[in-house]
Design an enzyme around this catalytic site. Structure first.
Site, PDB file in Angstrom:
ATOM      1  N   GLY A  46       0.779  -1.239   0.000  1.00 52.08           N
ATOM      2  CA  GLY A  46       0.000   0.000   0.000  1.00 52.08           C
ATOM      3  C   GLY A  46       0.807   1.284   0.000  1.00 52.08           C
TER       4      GLY A  46
ATOM      5  N   ASN B  24       1.463   3.119  -2.632  1.00 53.91           N
ATOM      6  CA  ASN B  24       0.720   4.070  -3.477  1.00 53.91           C
ATOM      7  C   ASN B  24      -0.523   4.574  -2.765  1.00 53.91           C
ATOM      8  OD1 ASN B  24       1.873   4.552  -6.285  1.00 53.91           O
ATOM      9  ND2 ASN B  24       2.153   2.340  -6.025  1.00 53.91           N
TER      10      ASN B  24
ATOM     11  N   ARG C   1     -15.143 -15.512 -10.138  1.00 54.97           N
ATOM     12  CA  ARG C   1     -14.866 -14.079 -10.230  1.00 54.97           C
ATOM     13  C   ARG C   1     -16.130 -13.215 -10.152  1.00 54.97           C
ATOM     14  NH1 ARG C   1      -9.563 -12.565 -11.538  1.00 54.97           N
ATOM     15  NH2 ARG C   1      -8.821 -14.576 -12.245  1.00 54.97           N
TER      16      ARG C   1
ATOM     17  N   MET D 204      -4.192  -7.045  -7.048  1.00 55.72           N
ATOM     18  CA  MET D 204      -3.645  -8.123  -7.867  1.00 55.72           C
ATOM     19  C   MET D 204      -4.696  -9.125  -8.355  1.00 55.72           C
ATOM     20  SD  MET D 204      -0.602  -7.105  -8.040  1.00 55.72           S
ATOM     21  CE  MET D 204       0.317  -8.453  -8.760  1.00 55.72           C
TER      22      MET D 204
ATOM     23  N   LEU E 242      -9.932  -8.055 -13.222  1.00 59.18           N
ATOM     24  CA  LEU E 242     -11.355  -7.729 -13.129  1.00 59.18           C
ATOM     25  C   LEU E 242     -12.034  -8.086 -14.449  1.00 59.18           C
ATOM     26  CD1 LEU E 242     -10.825  -4.326 -11.326  1.00 59.18           C
ATOM     27  CD2 LEU E 242     -11.869  -6.378 -10.327  1.00 59.18           C
TER      28      LEU E 242
ATOM     29  N   HIS F 180       0.499   1.310 -13.124  1.00 61.18           N
ATOM     30  CA  HIS F 180       1.304   0.185 -13.578  1.00 61.18           C
ATOM     31  C   HIS F 180       2.763   0.640 -13.668  1.00 61.18           C
ATOM     32  CE1 HIS F 180       2.263  -3.526 -15.632  1.00 61.18           C
ATOM     33  NE2 HIS F 180       2.977  -2.817 -16.490  1.00 61.18           N
TER      34      HIS F 180
ATOM     35  N   GLU G 236       6.024   6.709  -9.027  1.00 65.39           N
ATOM     36  CA  GLU G 236       4.609   6.343  -8.874  1.00 65.39           C
ATOM     37  C   GLU G 236       3.935   7.204  -7.817  1.00 65.39           C
ATOM     38  OE1 GLU G 236       3.590   2.128  -8.628  1.00 65.39           O
ATOM     39  OE2 GLU G 236       5.580   1.608  -9.351  1.00 65.39           O
TER      40      GLU G 236
HETATM   41  C1  GRF Z   1       3.173  -0.797  -7.669  1.00 66.99           C
HETATM   42  O1  GRF Z   1       4.409  -0.957  -8.298  1.00 66.99           O
HETATM   43  C2  GRF Z   1       2.079  -0.607  -8.688  1.00 66.99           C
HETATM   44  O2  GRF Z   1       2.497   0.085  -9.818  1.00 66.99           O
HETATM   45  C3  GRF Z   1       1.726  -2.027  -9.043  1.00 66.99           C
HETATM   46  O3  GRF Z   1       1.813  -2.730  -7.839  1.00 66.99           O
HETATM   47  C4  GRF Z   1       2.720  -2.075  -6.964  1.00 66.99           C
HETATM   48  C5  GRF Z   1       1.976  -1.792  -5.699  1.00 66.99           C
HETATM   49  O4  GRF Z   1       2.816  -1.269  -4.701  1.00 66.99           O
HETATM   50  N1  GRF Z   1       0.439  -2.085  -9.694  1.00 66.99           N
HETATM   51  P1  GRF Z   1       2.176  -0.647  -3.374  1.00 66.99           P
HETATM   52  O5  GRF Z   1       1.304  -1.737  -2.762  1.00 66.99           O
HETATM   53  O6  GRF Z   1       1.388   0.547  -3.780  1.00 66.99           O
HETATM   54  O7  GRF Z   1       3.341  -0.307  -2.509  1.00 66.99           O
END
Ligand code: GRF
Length: 216
Positions: free
Chosen positions: A14, A16, A67, A92, A95, A111, A176
């Protein structure tokens, strides 16, 4: 203007999510995170959200027969939170097309590559193997095909001599954490318009400096 209500979906640490939480603390940020939902109870990001006083929920996909059954509950939880936008932040689970369509242009993903290069997993290993001089990240509206959809923001970082996957991943991750809050702000403030598979941004400024690697 009322802040847009946002649900964030996670599966892991988490970081991001944390960047979005931190950005949303600013009084003039156009979005507020109203719910964080994880598909696995051990997602580290759940604690980050709880620490920030955000309502959290775990919907364990392993408890559903398929799903669509999982997504029906997920969709209901998002709607119950009043969220108008959904951010995937290291979520992960693939969808289905019907979920993605239901949230069309309101569902955002990040991404860790400069899409359309390197969709899928192991982006940094593949970028290093390809010998690209720039890596980066992409924030985009989600479409049914994995890691595709209209691009909102990209951030580029150089690939440097001696990089291994970890070093490159750390440099991209720092990018990111800047790109995602910016992209969400652009969408939440109504400055993005999607047409024909691309996004236009009202009143945006673009850096015009040449990026060249190795430096000339
Ligand atoms: C990030 O690299 C994001 O781009 C990818 O998964 C990772 C998640 O990292 N989709 P975090 O859980 O936000 O630290």
């Amino acid at each position: 203007m009322a802040r847009k209500r946002v649900a964030v979906l996670i599966s892991g640490r988490g970081s991001n999510l944390q960047a979005l939480i931190d950005a949303a603390r600013a009084p003039d940020y156009p979005a507020e995170i109203v719910r964080v939902i994880a598909n696995v109870p051990e997602a580290g990001g759940l604690a980050r959200a709880a620490d920030a006083g955000i309502a959290v929920e775990t919907i364990d996909h392993r408890k559903f027969p398929n799903r669509p059954a999982f997504e029906a509950v997920l969709d209901a939880a998002i709607r119950a939170s009043g969220a108008e936008l959904v951010c995937l932040a290291g979520f992960m689970r693939l969808l289905t097309a019907s979920f993605v369509e239901a949230w069309r242009d309101r569902l955002i993903n990040i991404h860790p590559s400069l899409l359309p290069a390197f969709p899928g997993l192991d982006t940094h290993g593949r970028a290093l193997a390809a010998g690209v001089r720039f890596a980066g990240c992409t924030v985009h509206f989600v479409r049914a095909e994995m890691d595709s959809g209209p691009i909102i923001v990209q951030a580029a970082v150089p690939v440097l001599p001696g990089d291994d996957e970890q070093r490159l991943a750390a440099r991209v991750l720092a990018a990111e954490h800047r790109a995602y809050p910016l992209a969400l702000a652009l969408v939440a403030s109504g400055r993005t318009r999607v047409s024909g598979g691309t996004v236009s941004v009202d009143g945006h400024t673009t850096a015009d400096s040449l990026l060249i690697n190795p430096a000339a």
